[in-house]
Design a protein around this motif. Sequence first.
Motif, mmCIF file in Angstrom:
data_model
loop_
_atom_site.group_PDB
_atom_site.id
_atom_site.type_symbol
_atom_site.label_atom_id
_atom_site.label_comp_id
_atom_site.label_asym_id
_atom_site.label_seq_id
_atom_site.Cartn_x
_atom_site.Cartn_y
_atom_site.Cartn_z
ATOM 1 N N GLU A 165 -0.750 14.072 -55.582
ATOM 2 C CA GLU A 165 -1.550 12.897 -55.919
ATOM 3 C C GLU A 165 -2.312 12.381 -54.698
ATOM 4 O OE1 GLU A 165 0.977 9.990 -57.604
ATOM 5 O OE2 GLU A 165 1.228 11.035 -59.519
ATOM 6 N N ALA A 166 -1.641 12.401 -53.542
ATOM 7 C CA ALA A 166 -2.313 11.925 -52.323
ATOM 8 C C ALA A 166 -3.494 12.822 -51.960
ATOM 9 C CB ALA A 166 -1.313 11.866 -51.167
ATOM 10 N N LEU A 167 -3.315 14.145 -52.111
ATOM 11 C CA LEU A 167 -4.412 15.060 -51.809
ATOM 12 C C LEU A 167 -5.565 14.877 -52.798
ATOM 13 C CD1 LEU A 167 -2.435 18.321 -50.939
ATOM 14 C CD2 LEU A 167 -3.623 16.786 -49.360
ATOM 15 N N ASP A 168 -5.222 14.690 -54.078
ATOM 16 C CA ASP A 168 -6.278 14.456 -55.074
ATOM 17 C C ASP A 168 -7.025 13.154 -54.788
ATOM 18 O OD1 ASP A 168 -5.583 16.795 -56.306
ATOM 19 O OD2 ASP A 168 -4.364 15.852 -57.870
ATOM 20 N N ALA A 169 -6.271 12.114 -54.444
ATOM 21 C CA ALA A 169 -6.903 10.831 -54.141
ATOM 22 C C ALA A 169 -7.784 10.932 -52.902
ATOM 23 C CB ALA A 169 -5.832 9.755 -53.944
ATOM 24 N N GLN A 170 -7.311 11.680 -51.905
ATOM 25 C CA GLN A 170 -8.121 11.853 -50.695
ATOM 26 C C GLN A 170 -9.405 12.614 -50.993
ATOM 27 O OE1 GLN A 170 -6.419 14.363 -47.660
ATOM 28 N NE2 GLN A 170 -7.393 13.213 -46.026
#
Length: 371
Positions: A165-170
């Motif tokens: 999720e953090a990579l997608d949000a970034q």
Amino acid sequence: MRRGVVSLALLVLKVPAVALLAVPPIAFTHLYAALSFPALVLLVAGSRRLADASRVLHGRLGVDIERPYPPRPRIERTEQGWFWTGYDYHRNRPVAVVSLWFNWVARDPATWRDLVWLAADPVVGTLLWLTGPRNHGRWTRALLAPTGSARLNERVRQLTDTRAEALDAQAAELERIERDLHDGAQARLVAIQLTLSLAQRALRADPDGADELLREARATAGDAVRQLRDLVHGIRPPVLTERGLVDALRLLALEHPLAVTVDADLPGRPAPPLESAVYFAAAELLTNVAKHARAGTVEMQLIHSGGTLRLAVTDDGIGGADAAGGTGLAGVRRRLRPFDGTLTVDSPPGGPTTAILEVQCALSSPRTSTC
């Protein structure tokens, strides 16, 4: 009276357990039935249902037993057939529906512990029940609660999902920044360049026209600066960097259309990534209040105690906020998840609504207040 009813329900629960145990012997009377998929599904699904019912009943007696099962995988249609799109830790790729059941259920140690409990509880559980319901609760928790390895696997799964999720949000944030720069500031800078070229050509032949072009270029440059300032503010507000979370929340309250009061006092500053996450989470909560709460006043309280940073946002609106739904609350949870933060919402019909954000963190050394 209530305790007696729960005790009777636990004893009655052994009747379907004994009946379900008849599935394997009946199935083994015929080879086809023994290998049949429906028989296995019935046995496993039935054991899980009975185990869940036992967990609920013991919880009412004061013996809390957590569910140890991994989350149900998701299925979607692809060109090759029905595939599970979730992460398979064993094969590291999507798997077919036939493998889905095996990976999700048969490889789960909790399934076999359920079956052991199902077979032994009608006898062992009854004997322990005669010595006291708490003894039966300990026996049930020993078999039906998550093991240490199961808790570790669940933690690994949570961290994997959080990382994804953090990579997608970034990636989404970088795409937004690139789009804003391309369509906003970059376009205006190109326009300034063209306008200055025209002004240079007209400087001798038409001074008045050149002056007008220069004024136009200046106005366009001002727009570009404002857009860049807004873009930077969306990444990390300068007031957050220069003055910290408390002053950033106070500025956020001043700019909000509702009457927002801030009660905040931090002896230091959280780490910059966490500071940004809490700031934007507060901004999303205030946006939700303005859109849906029909509130007149909002109170924000920020404290740090016992190693926990706690932000409470309370409004006097109509209440009825659904903590499980809504893109705003989901967005707040996504922001907090990389930091193991939690969001709890208390919103009875009629209000008031209180959203509490909590994150374990340490603060930097104390600084002189800028207020």
